[in-house]
Design a protein around this motif. Structure first.
Motif, PDB file in Angstrom:
ATOM      1  N   LYS A  21      31.658  57.088  47.379  1.00  0.00           N
ATOM      2  CA  LYS A  21      30.495  57.012  48.268  1.00  0.00           C
ATOM      3  C   LYS A  21      29.262  57.630  47.604  1.00  0.00           C
ATOM      4  O   LYS A  21      28.149  57.477  48.079  1.00  0.00           O
ATOM      5  N   ASP A  22      29.494  58.367  46.509  1.00  0.00           N
ATOM      6  CA  ASP A  22      28.377  59.117  45.904  1.00  0.00           C
ATOM      7  C   ASP A  22      27.722  58.358  44.752  1.00  0.00           C
ATOM      8  O   ASP A  22      26.766  58.830  44.174  1.00  0.00           O
ATOM      9  N   ALA A  23      28.230  57.187  44.422  1.00  0.00           N
ATOM     10  CA  ALA A  23      27.616  56.418  43.335  1.00  0.00           C
ATOM     11  C   ALA A  23      27.817  54.933  43.634  1.00  0.00           C
ATOM     12  O   ALA A  23      28.820  54.559  44.220  1.00  0.00           O
ATOM     13  N   PRO A  24      26.843  54.101  43.224  1.00  0.00           N
ATOM     14  CA  PRO A  24      27.053  52.666  43.382  1.00  0.00           C
ATOM     15  C   PRO A  24      28.241  52.223  42.517  1.00  0.00           C
ATOM     16  O   PRO A  24      28.564  52.868  41.528  1.00  0.00           O
ATOM     17  N   VAL A  25      28.888  51.155  42.938  1.00  0.00           N
ATOM     18  CA  VAL A  25      30.004  50.613  42.168  1.00  0.00           C
ATOM     19  C   VAL A  25      29.723  49.142  41.895  1.00  0.00           C
ATOM     20  O   VAL A  25      29.269  48.419  42.784  1.00  0.00           O
ATOM     21  N   ILE A  26      29.962  48.748  40.664  1.00  0.00           N
ATOM     22  CA  ILE A  26      29.913  47.329  40.317  1.00  0.00           C
ATOM     23  C   ILE A  26      31.350  46.897  40.033  1.00  0.00           C
ATOM     24  O   ILE A  26      31.993  47.410  39.122  1.00  0.00           O
ATOM     25  N   LEU A  27      31.865  46.003  40.860  1.00  0.00           N
ATOM     26  CA  LEU A  27      33.170  45.405  40.563  1.00  0.00           C
ATOM     27  C   LEU A  27      32.878  44.118  39.819  1.00  0.00           C
ATOM     28  O   LEU A  27      32.083  43.301  40.289  1.00  0.00           O
ATOM     29  N   MET A  28      33.526  43.926  38.657  1.00  0.00           N
ATOM     30  CA  MET A  28      33.201  42.707  37.931  1.00  0.00           C
ATOM     31  C   MET A  28      34.407  41.978  37.398  1.00  0.00           C
ATOM     32  O   MET A  28      35.492  42.525  37.343  1.00  0.00           O
ATOM     33  N   ASP A  29      34.190  40.723  37.066  1.00  0.00           N
ATOM     34  CA  ASP A  29      35.224  39.845  36.519  1.00  0.00           C
ATOM     35  C   ASP A  29      36.336  39.610  37.537  1.00  0.00           C
ATOM     36  O   ASP A  29      37.403  40.212  37.470  1.00  0.00           O
ATOM     37  N   TYR A  30      36.042  38.723  38.454  1.00  0.00           N
ATOM     38  CA  TYR A  30      36.963  38.407  39.548  1.00  0.00           C
ATOM     39  C   TYR A  30      37.993  37.374  39.105  1.00  0.00           C
ATOM     40  O   TYR A  30      37.722  36.570  38.202  1.00  0.00           O
ATOM     41  N   PRO A  31      39.160  37.379  39.748  1.00  0.00           N
ATOM     42  CA  PRO A  31      40.144  36.339  39.440  1.00  0.00           C
ATOM     43  C   PRO A  31      39.472  34.960  39.582  1.00  0.00           C
ATOM     44  O   PRO A  31      38.701  34.748  40.523  1.00  0.00           O
ATOM     45  N   ALA A  32      39.770  34.055  38.656  1.00  0.00           N
ATOM     46  CA  ALA A  32      39.123  32.745  38.632  1.00  0.00           C
ATOM     47  C   ALA A  32      39.212  32.040  39.985  1.00  0.00           C
ATOM     48  O   ALA A  32      38.287  31.355  40.408  1.00  0.00           O
ATOM     49  N   GLU A  33      40.314  32.255  40.684  1.00  0.00           N
ATOM     50  CA  GLU A  33      40.554  31.603  41.973  1.00  0.00           C
ATOM     51  C   GLU A  33      39.534  31.975  43.053  1.00  0.00           C
ATOM     52  O   GLU A  33      39.338  31.250  44.013  1.00  0.00           O
ATOM     53  N   CYS A  34      38.927  33.166  42.926  1.00  0.00           N
ATOM     54  CA  CYS A  34      38.110  33.710  44.019  1.00  0.00           C
ATOM     55  C   CYS A  34      36.644  33.277  43.985  1.00  0.00           C
ATOM     56  O   CYS A  34      35.840  33.822  44.723  1.00  0.00           O
ATOM     57  N   CYS A  35      36.278  32.346  43.127  1.00  0.00           N
ATOM     58  CA  CYS A  35      34.857  32.064  42.982  1.00  0.00           C
ATOM     59  C   CYS A  35      34.582  30.572  43.018  1.00  0.00           C
ATOM     60  O   CYS A  35      35.025  29.829  42.144  1.00  0.00           O
ATOM     61  N   ALA A  36      33.815  30.149  43.989  1.00  0.00           N
ATOM     62  CA  ALA A  36      33.553  28.724  44.143  1.00  0.00           C
ATOM     63  C   ALA A  36      32.560  28.200  43.119  1.00  0.00           C
ATOM     64  O   ALA A  36      32.695  27.088  42.638  1.00  0.00           O
ATOM     65  N   LEU A  37      31.539  29.001  42.794  1.00  0.00           N
ATOM     66  CA  LEU A  37      30.448  28.457  41.988  1.00  0.00           C
ATOM     67  C   LEU A  37      30.135  29.283  40.747  1.00  0.00           C
ATOM     68  O   LEU A  37      29.038  29.224  40.205  1.00  0.00           O
ATOM     69  N   ALA A  38      31.108  30.071  40.293  1.00  0.00           N
ATOM     70  CA  ALA A  38      30.864  30.909  39.113  1.00  0.00           C
ATOM     71  C   ALA A  38      31.518  30.290  37.884  1.00  0.00           C
ATOM     72  O   ALA A  38      32.518  29.599  37.970  1.00  0.00           O
TER      73      ALA A  38
END
Lengths: 188, 280
Positions: B165-182
């Motif tokens: 909660k004390d710092a922003p988080v960037i989650l990156m590189d999602y499983p290929a299945e989870c992205c419609a237009l990436a």
């Protein structure tokens, strides 16, 4: 059956044959993912609480609940006996089933009893009941502060806190939902 | 808090955001809110509006503009999603969407860092891959073991509550299945070039290296359509004009940021109900 999209706080549902109530509800939908309905649920039969998450498309059973109005008739040993206002059918509830409510039931009181598949599950009393103080330290005359409290008892031994100005013999009202002193009933 | 004071604070936020984009040479665009066919995503349902649909995002129109030669565009506008209501969801909400021709998701990360700094949020963020985050907080690797149901459930129950909660988080590189237009990562096609920004454990923005392959895009829409049909959801017709525009669209990075949620976090509110002047 409810569709999960109909779930909300306070809704009564049935899980594995037990009646339950949703006590907290949170709609979640992680980015690009499916809707998740996170619920805190209380089992109304056992009183235990647990967490459960549902996904869109899930179905949840409606609890088969029915509420009827009864009049308190008499107390017999450990049983409190109520009679149905329409059919006069009698229902016996044990003191332990009633919990704290047992201290607030008075003659001819009108109560709502909730049944699950014909089995009494819960009772709702009127919000306020009038009782007479039978035991408390003498009152501090003139002290009308309502925030300083002292212990007191009523005829059936129920113990709670009252303001300092309350004396033995005073008629007071108790809030049956909290079990706490509500106000003094003025005489005459 | 006083509702007029809230509106004034929000106005300051909007001015900072617009100032950032104009200083970077972006142009502000307006694209249609009513669409002939909305973007097909597995779990996003559009609100019908007569013979049209209300947009769930301006994405398709922005890509059409990129194909026509626009290179840096942004839009701030209302988007609509059917059936979404909670502390962090409102069926009508304000989305900031922007695209950079020639950029990718790392260019979008640089942009979002500048926006956060402009509105007074530290960018000393944690940058974690989705795989390492799931291994750490949920005990499994969703890239190696694809399980979309478990992915969503664990995201809500295990990952989001565990995010700092004390710092922003960037989650990156999602499983290929989870992205419609990436776009998939060129050197590792099991993951898509997508990141999400979290503030206080709340998802704020989503960015892609945009998919520009028309055949791949058509195949994904087809797949989501099939799955929507199985779930009993409306299957939207494919926007053929959009598929055609991908043939001309340059490589680009795109990002969508929830303005209402960002504002909510900025002023320390816990529910959108606390900041929206009118609620559904």
């Amino acid at each position: 059956m409810y569709d999960v999209s109909e779930l909300k706080k306070g809704l009564k549902i049935e899980i594995d044959g037990d009646p339950c109530i949703i006590t907290d509800f949170q709609f979640s939908k992680p980015g690009k993912g499916q809707a998740i309905y996170r619920c805190k649920i209380k089992n109304l039969s056992t009183g235990t609480s647990f967490d459960r998450s549902y996904r869109s498309g899930d179905k949840v059973d409606k609890a088969q609940l029915e509420s009827r109005t009864f009049t308190f008739s008499y107390e017999s040993g450990d049983d409190f006996v109520f009679s149905d206002n329409e059919t006069y059918e009698e229902v016996h509830l044990k003191a332990e089933q009633l919990g704290r409510n047992r201290y607030f039931i008075i003659e001819d009181m009108q109560v709502d009893i909730l049944f699950h598949n014909g089995k009494p599950l819960d009772i709702t009393l009127p919000n306020f009941v009038e009782k007479t103080i039978t035991e408390t330290e003498p009152g501090a005359r003139g002290n009308t502060a309502t925030n300083v409290m002292k212990p007191a008892k009523i005829d059936n031994g129920y113990e709670f806190n009252v303001p300092l100005f309350i004396n033995v013999g005073d008629a007071i009202r108790i809030d049956t939902r909290t079990g706490e002193y509500y106000d003094r009933v003025s005489k005459g | 808090m006083d509702s007029i004071k809230i509106l004034k604070m929000r106005d300051v936020l909007m001015q900072s955001i617009r100032a950032f984009f104009h200083s970077e040479g972006f142009i502000e665009v307006e694209t249609p809110i009513r669409m002939k066919t909305p973007c097909m995503e597995l779990h996003i349902d559009a609100e019908p509006s007569g013979s049209r649909w209300l947009r769930t995002s301006p994405e398709l129109y922005h890509k059409k503009l990129l194909a026509q030669g626009a290179d840096k565009i942004f839009e701030i506008g209302k988007c609509f999603r059917h059936g979404e209501r909670g502390d962090l969801h409102h069926p009508e909400y304000t989305l900031l969407e922007w695209y950079r021709a020639g950029g990718d998701y790392t260019a979008m990360l640089a942009d979002v860092a500048k926006i956060l700094r402009a509105v007074g949020i530290s960018t000393a963020w944690k940058r974690w891959t989705v795989a390492e985050t799931y291994e750490k907080f949920a005990g499994w690797n969703p890239v190696e073991n694809v399980d979309a149901d478990r992915f969503d459930l664990d995201m809500v129950e295990k990952i989001e509550p565990a995010l700092p909660k004390d710092a922003p988080v960037i989650l990156m590189d999602y499983p290929a299945e989870c992205c419609a237009l990436a776009r998939l990562k060129p050197d590792n096609p099991t993951v898509a070039e997508r990141w999400e920004l979290y503030l206080n454990g709340i998802e704020i923005a989503n960015a892609y290296s945009e998919l520009t392959d028309p055949a791949e895009q058509r195949a994904r829409f087809g797949k989501w359509g099939e799955q929507r049909k199985t779930l009993g959801k409306t299957v939207y017709p494919i926007d053929e004009e959009f598929i055609r525009c991908l043939e001309k669209m340059p490589p680009a990075g795109g990002c969508a940021l929830g303005i209402d949620r960002l504002f909510m976090v900025l002023i320390g509110a816990e529910s959108l109900d606390d900041i929206l002047p009118f609620r559904d």
